[in-house]
Design a protein around this motif. Sequence first.
Motif: not given
Length: 160
Positions: A116-121
């Motif tokens: 999620l953290t990797g995909a969010a931006p």
Amino acid sequence: MSTTTSGGTPTWLDPEEERAWRAFRRMVIAVQTGTARDLAAAGLSEPDYEVLSTLSERPGYTSTLHEQAAKMGWSRSRLSRHATRMETRGLIRRASDPADGRGCLLLLTEQGLESLTGAAPAHVASVRRHFVDRLTPADLAALEGIARKLVTDLPQTDMP
């Protein structure tokens, strides 16, 4: 407002209503297609992202299967099948719900949080590109007002 006449015949859409309905459908498809394509590049589907982002916002990174299914407008069985696929990929895990012996909890894993953290931006950039940046502040306010009128049958968790 009735959707049928007294004789049981449907009240057909007039040309203006038909244009608005078709424009709405094209808009939803265009925005969803663009953001889904961009999420896929990060290895996630839109439902994956919805589950992960919801869990990331919950205390203990946990939600009941029932609450998540209601938020997504899905049946519990449909979400259960999707959760199985996510669990296989290490994004979430399931646990028994101590408050409901028949229920199930969905828990965000460390791998799921990293995904999620990797995909969010990239996802936020995609939402901006396919939606936000194409509208004026007045458009966004009007669309939010319209959405509030139309989502009366769904949980209001995303619309304060």
